[in-house]
Design an enzyme around this catalytic site. Structure first.
Site, PDB file in Angstrom:
ATOM      1  N   CYS A 139       0.811  -1.217   0.000  1.00 61.55           N
ATOM      2  CA  CYS A 139       0.000   0.000   0.000  1.00 61.55           C
ATOM      3  C   CYS A 139       0.847   1.271   0.000  1.00 61.55           C
ATOM      4  CB  CYS A 139      -0.949  -0.001   1.196  1.00 61.55           C
ATOM      5  SG  CYS A 139      -0.162  -0.366   2.775  1.00 61.55           S
ATOM      6  N   HIS A 251      -2.443   6.592   4.795  1.00 65.72           N
ATOM      7  CA  HIS A 251      -1.000   6.618   4.982  1.00 65.72           C
ATOM      8  C   HIS A 251      -0.450   7.961   4.486  1.00 65.72           C
ATOM      9  CE1 HIS A 251      -1.221   2.565   6.110  1.00 65.72           C
ATOM     10  NE2 HIS A 251      -0.608   1.963   5.103  1.00 65.72           N
TER      11      HIS A 251
END
Length: 342
Positions: A139, A251
């Site tokens: 990711c 993130h």
């Protein structure tokens, strides 16, 4: 004209393996949101979840047991069920003629397996014509290479230094529960229970994601370093420090880039603003920049804090944020599936 991956038809049989997990559920949401032409949906999971029901486009489906599921007739399988499960079952699906898009780390660095971010290297899918397995990158790697690609195409990148601030959703549902529980415990002057992470995550930052390796890096850091070069198809020097922060979704990454030739913030800002899959939010005067609280639930990779690095020639700083469950996993897999049916 290139041969199609899958024959053109009105709908495709799609299996979602790990359908009851957070990423699997988001895959189902995105398939519906993007109106992917699903002829028959087959939600699949472990025996623990088999027999439960999920909803897709207003219709209820019963989750099937992966161990006994027959993949014959499946066109595309989106896997989000862990590396061991993928190693065992992805080849079985592929042998039945199904394209497998796998979200685990099981296949990413296999020389014969395509590691794909559609905005960056869709041509790598050609590798999948024979083995039928396609790997979804890590990711944190995905959002970074989406931001690197338009800059690298303009001026080749020599080196990348990245520090990540990763949401707890990247560690699964139990990790999210632990953050919520610890927050309540600390606010009520109780001792926090630590079970999922190596240390308390609430009101803390843990500079440790995945296992430590012999050289002092973690596996998460090694994934970013190795996957970036494979996806970009270039010998870029990459070093990473990955940390877990008390954020549920999204993130964030501080990325320092050194180029092999002239590049400045103004040009980079223009290149990024025109790039597929990127939204630039970069207004220091208005204190406007990407944050995970705003990126959560959205599809783009958000880029801001674009500025020249005065300490090193031809170098820039970027701040890159994305929803790790959507673009960092589920959306990227569905985008790959969309290429397969074009």
């Amino acid at each position: 004209m290139r041969e199609r991956f899958l024959d053109k038809k009105d709908g495709y049989n799609v299996a979602v393996v790990g359908a009851t997990g957070a990423v699997g559920a988001t895959m189902l949401e995105i398939l519906a949101e993007r109106d992917f032409p699903v002829a028959e949906l087959m939600p699949v999971a472990s025996s623990r979840s088999a027999g439960s029901a999920i909803e897709f486009k207003g219709k209820e489906y019963i989750v099937q047991d992966l161990e006994t599921f027959d993949p014959s007739g499946v066109d595309i399988a989106l896997f989000s069920a862990g590396g061991g499960t993928s190693k065992m079952h992805a080849p079985r699906f592929a042998a039945a003629g199904c394209y497998v898009v796998d979200n685990s780390s099981a296949w990413r660095m296999d020389d014969d397996i395509a590691l794909v971010v559609p905005e960056v290297n869709p041509e790598a899918l050609e590798m999948a014509r024979d083995n039928k397995i396609i790997a979804n990158p890590n990711c944190s790697t995905i959002q970074m290479v989406v931001a690197l690609k338009p800059l690298h195409d303009a001026v080749p990148i020599d080196r990348v230094v990245v520090s990540t601030y990763q949401a707890v959703s990247g560690a699964g549902g139990k990790a999210m529960d632990e953050l919520a529980k610890q927050t309540g415990q600390l606010l009520n002057s109780q001792s926090p229970e630590v079970n999922v992470f190596p240390a308390r995550i609430a009101f803390n930052v843990i500079p440790h994601i995945d296992l430590f390796m012999d050289d002092g890096y973690t596996k998460e850091e090694r994934k970013m370093m190795d996957e970036t070069c494979k996806i970009m198809g270039a010998d870029i020097a990459v070093t990473a420090t990955t940390a877990r922060v008390p954020v549920f979704y999204g993130h964030s990454e501080a990325v320092n880039i050194t180029f092999g030739g002239p590049m400045n913030a103004e040009r980079a800002r223009m290149l990024l603003a025109d790039a597929e899959g990127i939204c630039v939010v970069d207004d220091p005067a208005g204190e406007d920049y990407p944050m995970p609280s705003e990126a959560a639930g959205t599809d783009p990779v958000w880029v801001g804090r674009i500025r020249d690095d005065h300490s090193c020639p031809n170098s820039l700083h970027l701040w890159v944020v994305a929803d790790n469950v959507r673009k960092g996993a589920a959306l990227n897999a569905v985008q790959i599936a969309e290429i397969l049916i074009r």
